[in-house]
Scaffold this active site. Sequence first.
Site, short mmCIF file in Angstrom:
data_model
loop_
_atom_site.label_atom_id
_atom_site.label_comp_id
_atom_site.label_asym_id
_atom_site.label_seq_id
_atom_site.Cartn_x
_atom_site.Cartn_y
_atom_site.Cartn_z
N LYS A 169 1.53 -4.10 6.58
CA LYS A 169 2.06 -4.11 5.22
C LYS A 169 3.57 -3.82 5.22
O LYS A 169 4.32 -4.35 4.40
CB LYS A 169 1.35 -3.06 4.36
CG LYS A 169 -0.13 -3.29 4.20
CD LYS A 169 -0.41 -4.58 3.49
CE LYS A 169 -1.46 -4.48 2.45
NZ LYS A 169 -1.89 -5.77 1.90
N TYR A 191 -3.05 -1.68 10.57
CA TYR A 191 -3.14 -2.35 9.27
C TYR A 191 -1.97 -1.94 8.37
O TYR A 191 -1.27 -2.79 7.81
CB TYR A 191 -4.48 -2.03 8.57
CG TYR A 191 -4.34 -2.08 7.07
CD1 TYR A 191 -4.20 -3.30 6.41
CD2 TYR A 191 -4.27 -0.92 6.29
CE1 TYR A 191 -4.01 -3.36 5.03
CE2 TYR A 191 -4.09 -0.97 4.93
CZ TYR A 191 -3.95 -2.19 4.30
OH TYR A 191 -3.75 -2.24 2.95
N HIS A 192 -1.79 -0.63 8.22
CA HIS A 192 -0.71 -0.18 7.33
C HIS A 192 0.65 -0.69 7.83
O HIS A 192 1.53 -1.02 7.03
CB HIS A 192 -0.71 1.35 7.21
CG HIS A 192 -1.84 1.91 6.38
ND1 HIS A 192 -2.99 2.41 6.93
CD2 HIS A 192 -1.99 2.03 5.04
CE1 HIS A 192 -3.80 2.83 5.96
NE2 HIS A 192 -3.23 2.60 4.80
N SER A 230 -1.64 3.25 10.55
CA SER A 230 -2.58 2.40 11.30
C SER A 230 -1.90 1.06 11.53
O SER A 230 -0.89 0.74 10.88
CB SER A 230 -3.87 2.17 10.51
OG SER A 230 -3.63 1.30 9.41
N THR A 260 0.83 -1.21 0.00
CA THR A 260 0.00 0.00 0.00
C THR A 260 0.86 1.25 0.00
O THR A 260 1.96 1.27 0.60
CB THR A 260 -0.95 0.01 1.22
OG1 THR A 260 -1.59 1.28 1.30
CG2 THR A 260 -0.23 -0.24 2.53
#
Length: 425
Positions: free
Chosen positions: A185, A181-182, A179, A144
């Site tokens: 990644k 989530y990020h 975040s 991302t």
Amino acid sequence: MRVCVLGGDGYCGWATALYLSRKGHQVAIADNFARRQWDFELGVQTLTPIRPMPERLRAWKQLTGETIEFLSGDITDYEFASSVVRSFAPDALVHFAEQRAAPYSMIDRNHAVFTQVNNVVGTLNLLFALREFRPDCHLVKLGTMGEYGTPNIDIEEGYIAIEHNGRKDVLPFPKQPGSFYHLSKVHDSHNIMFACKIWGLRATDLNQGVVYGTMTRDVALEEALINRFDYDEVFGTVLNRFCAQAAVGHPLTVYGKGGQTRGYLDIRDTVRCVEIACLNPALPGEFRVFNQFTEQFSVLELARMVQAAGQKLNLSVEISHLPDPRVESEEHYYNARHSKLLELGLKPHLLSESLLDSLLNIAIRYRDRVDPSLFLPKVNWRNARNERRPKAAAEAAGSAYEAPFEAAAVSAPGNGRVRTGDDRQ
Ligand code: NAD
Ligand code: USQ
């Protein structure tokens, strides 16, 4: 080429699997339907009525004569991950199979832990499976743009040349994700880079921007092939949300000042970028990074574009500035390089008035399915624990989900796979 699309029941994966199948590749999809489970958990549903996988695949076969193989399982289970690599023997492994919503990862500790375990362990399993059974297979991993954050300098494609105390090197571009989530990644990127270095694997990290749209030529062929269109506060991405909001007369939910600038792309470019990466594989030992987006916009620019396009369709569209539930810069410098996919032949679909019209028309077509209570943000980055949607609200949204959150089955947080401290309360 034999391509396995991991996460092929999802938004980007479904459109990609169909596209690659039409282009003559032998395609298999692997998925554990976790995403459908997360929708049940949150009491949300896609604006578009997506069909069960067997119905999707039957429709595709009837329309095109092409067969897409389906492999059901969870890639955090090594037996499954390695069996995919062994049995299908892919030339390219396209990896979409992660928990991808930043707000989901910020709900509370369980969701943060779940997101990182699901994403990081799944990817690690794939790396080991490739090393063990198919080291020449090309891993095409969806990363991302959010891995980079919003630095006050230009963002390069993966690497930056640095001179420090008179010495020079080319190093991974600094990561400042926004975040849990990020962050998952970023952890993936580091693991993949390391595996390429020690085992000579070949990988491309596609640092994708925010995707919009739902239609591709393939999913538009028949209603049974329809793709996701998420508009809720957790899984809905911003432009799709604005279109759904405009369609039902809800003010557009700009967080804070709206100067948050990101890279964006049409889902038709997502599928083409993945194909380009597959057709031009990384070299053995190479960890290659492409920034996968076509245009930059601020959130407020997008809101104004949707407002103008809505007015032409006689929709009355207001813009409201809500307190930003996220911790992010609301005004900042942003200039990210994105030339590698263009050099390899990408012809972008840019966000035009006619495209916005068609996005709005899709939202209008399904507007009876919109639950406006899903628009307002409820996950606040500043809290360690955010309130979940009450069951009654989930039922009102037509969700069949019965189980209490903590008891959610296999592919949801709190299932016992990772146990620490307050799990046992
Ligand atoms: P999605 O949630 O619609 O699809 C993900 C799919 O992966 C789902 O079908 C889910 O069931 C499956 N999955 C998740 N964990 C799995 C596991 N452990 N085993 C097997 N299957 C699993 O998400 P999407 O929007 O299609 O995103 C796909 C990928 O692209 C993600 O990795 C995401 O980070 C990345 N990405 C998405 C966007 C976007 O705007 N949608 C932007 C940039 C990057
Ligand atoms: N935003 C609003 N109003 C809304 C929704 C979002 O102002 O109603 C703002 C957010 O605060 C953020 C921006 O819009 O500044 C983008 O948010 P988003 O929810 O559209 O996208 P994001 O959370 O960044 O995540 C999405 C995908 C994720 C992917 C990422 C690419 O869900 O999988 O990794 O886009 S990127 O943004 O480049 O990191």
